[in-house]
Design a protein around this motif. Structure first.
Motif, PDB file in Angstrom:
ATOM      1  N   LYS A 282      11.081  -2.538   0.582  1.00  0.00           N
ATOM      2  CA  LYS A 282      11.861  -1.466  -0.053  1.00  0.00           C
ATOM      3  C   LYS A 282      10.952  -0.528  -0.869  1.00  0.00           C
ATOM      4  CE  LYS A 282      15.509  -1.610  -3.208  1.00  0.00           C
ATOM      5  NZ  LYS A 282      16.327  -2.496  -4.019  1.00  0.00           N
ATOM      6  N   HIS A 283       9.894  -1.083  -1.383  1.00  0.00           N
ATOM      7  CA  HIS A 283       8.991  -0.284  -2.229  1.00  0.00           C
ATOM      8  C   HIS A 283       7.786   0.256  -1.458  1.00  0.00           C
ATOM      9  CE1 HIS A 283      10.502  -1.006  -6.435  1.00  0.00           C
ATOM     10  NE2 HIS A 283      11.271  -1.811  -5.723  1.00  0.00           N
ATOM     11  N   SER A 284       7.700  -0.105  -0.190  1.00  0.00           N
ATOM     12  CA  SER A 284       6.477   0.245   0.543  1.00  0.00           C
ATOM     13  C   SER A 284       6.426   1.717   0.946  1.00  0.00           C
ATOM     14  CB  SER A 284       6.376  -0.615   1.800  1.00  0.00           C
ATOM     15  OG  SER A 284       5.319  -0.138   2.592  1.00  0.00           O
ATOM     16  N   LEU A 285       5.277   2.300   0.699  1.00  0.00           N
ATOM     17  CA  LEU A 285       5.050   3.688   1.110  1.00  0.00           C
ATOM     18  C   LEU A 285       4.658   3.754   2.579  1.00  0.00           C
ATOM     19  CD1 LEU A 285       4.100   6.695  -0.154  1.00  0.00           C
ATOM     20  CD2 LEU A 285       1.868   5.681   0.211  1.00  0.00           C
ATOM     21  N   MET A 286       4.191   2.625   3.087  1.00  0.00           N
ATOM     22  CA  MET A 286       3.548   2.610   4.400  1.00  0.00           C
ATOM     23  C   MET A 286       4.505   2.398   5.575  1.00  0.00           C
ATOM     24  SD  MET A 286       0.353   2.875   4.065  1.00  0.00           S
ATOM     25  CE  MET A 286      -1.057   2.663   3.034  1.00  0.00           C
ATOM     26  N   LEU A 287       5.612   1.698   5.292  1.00  0.00           N
ATOM     27  CA  LEU A 287       6.475   1.269   6.390  1.00  0.00           C
ATOM     28  C   LEU A 287       6.971   2.452   7.224  1.00  0.00           C
ATOM     29  CD1 LEU A 287       7.121  -1.640   6.998  1.00  0.00           C
ATOM     30  CD2 LEU A 287       9.287  -1.382   5.796  1.00  0.00           C
ATOM     31  N   GLY A 288       6.774   2.357   8.530  1.00  0.00           N
ATOM     32  CA  GLY A 288       7.237   3.401   9.446  1.00  0.00           C
ATOM     33  C   GLY A 288       6.328   4.623   9.507  1.00  0.00           C
ATOM     34  N   ARG A 289       5.234   4.579   8.778  1.00  0.00           N
ATOM     35  CA  ARG A 289       4.355   5.766   8.725  1.00  0.00           C
ATOM     36  C   ARG A 289       3.193   5.661   9.699  1.00  0.00           C
ATOM     37  NH1 ARG A 289       5.549   7.870   3.495  1.00  0.00           N
ATOM     38  NH2 ARG A 289       4.290   9.679   3.985  1.00  0.00           N
ATOM     39  N   LYS A 290       2.683   6.840  10.066  1.00  0.00           N
ATOM     40  CA  LYS A 290       1.465   6.889  10.872  1.00  0.00           C
ATOM     41  C   LYS A 290       0.287   6.820   9.923  1.00  0.00           C
ATOM     42  CE  LYS A 290       2.721   9.262  15.076  1.00  0.00           C
ATOM     43  NZ  LYS A 290       4.108   9.705  14.798  1.00  0.00           N
ATOM     44  N   VAL A 291      -0.644   5.956  10.256  1.00  0.00           N
ATOM     45  CA  VAL A 291      -1.778   5.767   9.347  1.00  0.00           C
ATOM     46  C   VAL A 291      -3.105   5.778  10.096  1.00  0.00           C
ATOM     47  CG1 VAL A 291      -0.493   4.414   7.630  1.00  0.00           C
ATOM     48  CG2 VAL A 291      -1.598   3.233   9.527  1.00  0.00           C
ATOM     49  N   LYS A 292      -4.129   6.023   9.296  1.00  0.00           N
ATOM     50  CA  LYS A 292      -5.492   5.906   9.811  1.00  0.00           C
ATOM     51  C   LYS A 292      -6.091   4.685   9.129  1.00  0.00           C
ATOM     52  CE  LYS A 292      -8.810   8.829   8.656  1.00  0.00           C
ATOM     53  NZ  LYS A 292      -9.486  10.117   8.477  1.00  0.00           N
ATOM     54  N   LEU A 293      -6.620   3.789   9.923  1.00  0.00           N
ATOM     55  CA  LEU A 293      -7.168   2.556   9.362  1.00  0.00           C
ATOM     56  C   LEU A 293      -8.664   2.504   9.539  1.00  0.00           C
ATOM     57  CD1 LEU A 293      -4.955  -0.130  11.083  1.00  0.00           C
ATOM     58  CD2 LEU A 293      -4.691   0.740   8.786  1.00  0.00           C
ATOM     59  N   LYS A 294      -9.298   2.099   8.487  1.00  0.00           N
ATOM     60  CA  LYS A 294     -10.727   1.907   8.596  1.00  0.00           C
ATOM     61  C   LYS A 294     -10.964   0.421   8.377  1.00  0.00           C
ATOM     62  CE  LYS A 294     -14.895   3.786   6.668  1.00  0.00           C
ATOM     63  NZ  LYS A 294     -15.403   4.247   5.387  1.00  0.00           N
ATOM     64  N   VAL A 295     -11.230  -0.263   9.446  1.00  0.00           N
ATOM     65  CA  VAL A 295     -11.505  -1.694   9.315  1.00  0.00           C
ATOM     66  C   VAL A 295     -12.967  -1.904   9.675  1.00  0.00           C
ATOM     67  CG1 VAL A 295     -10.782  -4.012   9.992  1.00  0.00           C
ATOM     68  CG2 VAL A 295      -9.127  -2.155  10.013  1.00  0.00           C
ATOM     69  N   GLY A 296     -13.732  -2.226   8.679  1.00  0.00           N
ATOM     70  CA  GLY A 296     -15.181  -2.271   8.895  1.00  0.00           C
ATOM     71  C   GLY A 296     -15.667  -0.882   9.260  1.00  0.00           C
ATOM     72  N   ARG A 297     -16.294  -0.766  10.405  1.00  0.00           N
ATOM     73  CA  ARG A 297     -16.782   0.558  10.811  1.00  0.00           C
ATOM     74  C   ARG A 297     -15.836   1.284  11.751  1.00  0.00           C
ATOM     75  NH1 ARG A 297     -23.180  -0.434  11.920  1.00  0.00           N
ATOM     76  NH2 ARG A 297     -23.751  -0.783   9.750  1.00  0.00           N
ATOM     77  N   LYS A 298     -14.795   0.541  12.189  1.00  0.00           N
ATOM     78  CA  LYS A 298     -13.887   1.101  13.185  1.00  0.00           C
ATOM     79  C   LYS A 298     -12.781   1.933  12.526  1.00  0.00           C
ATOM     80  CE  LYS A 298     -11.825  -1.057  17.080  1.00  0.00           C
ATOM     81  NZ  LYS A 298     -11.197  -2.304  17.507  1.00  0.00           N
ATOM     82  N   VAL A 299     -12.513   3.119  13.088  1.00  0.00           N
ATOM     83  CA  VAL A 299     -11.389   3.917  12.594  1.00  0.00           C
ATOM     84  C   VAL A 299     -10.357   4.059  13.710  1.00  0.00           C
ATOM     85  CG1 VAL A 299     -10.667   6.155  11.678  1.00  0.00           C
ATOM     86  CG2 VAL A 299     -12.892   5.213  11.045  1.00  0.00           C
ATOM     87  N   ILE A 300      -9.107   3.664  13.420  1.00  0.00           N
ATOM     88  CA  ILE A 300      -8.060   3.804  14.434  1.00  0.00           C
ATOM     89  C   ILE A 300      -6.839   4.479  13.830  1.00  0.00           C
ATOM     90  CG2 ILE A 300      -8.750   1.769  15.801  1.00  0.00           C
ATOM     91  CD1 ILE A 300      -6.271   0.340  14.449  1.00  0.00           C
ATOM     92  N   GLN A 301      -5.995   5.070  14.723  1.00  0.00           N
ATOM     93  CA  GLN A 301      -4.723   5.611  14.259  1.00  0.00           C
ATOM     94  C   GLN A 301      -3.625   4.666  14.734  1.00  0.00           C
ATOM     95  OE1 GLN A 301      -3.888   9.687  14.964  1.00  0.00           O
ATOM     96  NE2 GLN A 301      -5.868  10.368  14.205  1.00  0.00           N
ATOM     97  N   ALA A 302      -2.661   4.417  13.891  1.00  0.00           N
ATOM     98  CA  ALA A 302      -1.624   3.461  14.262  1.00  0.00           C
ATOM     99  C   ALA A 302      -0.348   3.756  13.504  1.00  0.00           C
ATOM    100  CB  ALA A 302      -2.108   2.045  13.944  1.00  0.00           C
ATOM    101  N   GLU A 303       0.716   2.999  13.867  1.00  0.00           N
ATOM    102  CA  GLU A 303       1.979   3.155  13.138  1.00  0.00           C
ATOM    103  C   GLU A 303       2.347   1.823  12.496  1.00  0.00           C
ATOM    104  OE1 GLU A 303       5.131   5.029  15.400  1.00  0.00           O
ATOM    105  OE2 GLU A 303       6.570   4.040  14.052  1.00  0.00           O
ATOM    106  N   VAL A 304       2.717   1.861  11.238  1.00  0.00           N
ATOM    107  CA  VAL A 304       3.076   0.617  10.549  1.00  0.00           C
ATOM    108  C   VAL A 304       4.510   0.255  10.928  1.00  0.00           C
ATOM    109  CG1 VAL A 304       3.335  -0.522   8.314  1.00  0.00           C
ATOM    110  CG2 VAL A 304       1.579   1.239   8.612  1.00  0.00           C
ATOM    111  N   TYR A 305       4.719  -0.909  11.570  1.00  0.00           N
ATOM    112  CA  TYR A 305       6.082  -1.266  11.938  1.00  0.00           C
ATOM    113  C   TYR A 305       6.663  -2.398  11.093  1.00  0.00           C
ATOM    114  CZ  TYR A 305       4.345  -5.329  14.558  1.00  0.00           C
ATOM    115  OH  TYR A 305       3.749  -6.521  14.895  1.00  0.00           O
TER     116      TYR A 305
END
Ligand code: BT5
Length: 336
Positions: A282-305
């Protein structure tokens, strides 16, 4: 070891202050107070003198009887503890005027055996720490910069959930008491209307699958004015005062936080994040949003479900489902 600026709380300071404060409307003579508290009149007089020096205000009537008037906006342990309804959190408080980082001090205290619930707080930090070597702007008297020593009997891999639990605790207080539009930006920020009001740094000390201790460091911009933020964070940061429109009582907010967090923490130690998941979502800003993730050196675009039971971010990347437990996340679509 207590550092510079440490306040030594005498044995009789709390009884004198608390008695006057619990009976705010009533005037007391020195004799009455000393009899009631079983202390010598000299001790009572000196204590009241000391309290006045520290910014407590008393009213005196024509016959030199006194009553309590007001408390200063200061992070003294005996001020924080006044009326604090916790069992272990904040029962030991180390209060400083200026330190490098409260997390660093709390870490050292914990390594030396400090008990669960010990808190280190400072009026300002010279080297406030963010994550990944970043810094946290911690100017004097306008914020709450503190660290809690916790010793949860949990798997070390669940320790990061304590950041989420702390963020939820604060976000709920901001919504219910101050009617603000606060949200949790995974995994460790509390934002108000999209701007960062709080950052959390959870540091773990564990070995052989067992937690020795966790230090949860919380930085809350309480009364900071936006114009006073350094230029590089002015557009991203906010304070509760700026959003609420009035100066906030820092100590009251801290007490509210400690009381609510202790309850949540007790439940978390038994059942994990699961009972809190609906509220976290209920308090999450991320839920349902398109995000850019930087995990280590990898950058990906994804959707938080979804958000996992362990607090991990569950994302869809093309047709693939991924679980994100750490790393940097930027919200891509509008409004983040
Ligand atoms: C955090 O890191 O947000 C964790 C901050 C934790 C601070 C507390 S204060 C008490 C305890 N003692 C410490 O030494 N630390 C903890 P991170 O997600 O890495 O965010 C850091 C970034 O936030 C910086 O690089 C800035 O861009 C921004 N920032 C710095 N100071 C800020 C402030 N006061 N308000 C809002 N944003 C800030």
């Amino acid at each position: 070891m207590p550092g510079k600026g440490h306040i030594d709380v005498s044995d009789y300071l709390e009884p004198v202050l608390y008695h006057l404060r619990d009976n705010k409307e009533k005037y007391f003579s020195l004799k009455e107070l000393s009899e009631k508290l079983n202390l010598s009149p000299t001790i009572v007089r000196e204590t009241i003198g000391g309290l006045s020096t520290w910014g407590y205000r008393f009213v005196m009537d024509a016959t030199s009887n006194i009553r309590f008037k007001s408390a200063p906006d200061a992070i003294f342990p005996f001020e924080i503890r006044y009326g604090l309804k916790t069992k272990f959190l904040g029962r030991k408080i180390e209060s400083h005027y200026s330190v490098s980082s409260t997390n660093l001090i709390a870490h050292n205290l914990a390594a030396e055996g400090a008990s669960e619930g010990t808190i280190v707080i400072s009026e300002k930090q010279r080297g406030g720490k963010g994550r990944l070597g970043r810094s946290w702007h911690s100017p004097q008297k306008v914020g709450l910069w503190f660290s809690m020593v916790l010793r949860p009997d949990i798997d070390p891999s669940n320790a990061p959930s304590l950041s989420i639990l702390s963020a939820l605790t604060l976000s709920e207080i901001l919504r219910s008491k101050y009617k603000l539009h606060s949200q949790i930006k995974w995994p460790n920020d509390v934002l108000i209307d999209g701007r960062k009001a709080t950052g959390i740094l959870t540091e773990l000390d564990a070995e052989k699958g067992k937690v020795n201790f966790v230090v949860v460091g919380i930085g809350i911009n309480v009364n900071t004015l936006t114009s006073k933020f350094p230029a590089n964070i002015r557009k991203l940061a906010t304070s509760i005062r700026e959003e609420y429109g009035e100066e906030i009582n820092r100590i009251e907010l801290l007490r509210d936080f400690l009381e609510k967090f202790e309850k949540y923490y007790n439940a978390f130690c038994k059942k994990g994040l699961k009972p809190f998941l609906a509220r976290v979502k209920k308090h999450s800003l991320m839920l349902g949003r398109k995000v850019k993730l930087k995990v280590g050196r990898k950058v990906i675009q994804a959707e938080v479900y979804d958000i996992g039971e362990d607090g991990a971010l569950l994302v869809k990347h093309r047709k693939e489902k991924l679980k994100v437990t750490a790393g940097e996340v930027t919200v891509l679509d509008a409004g983040g």
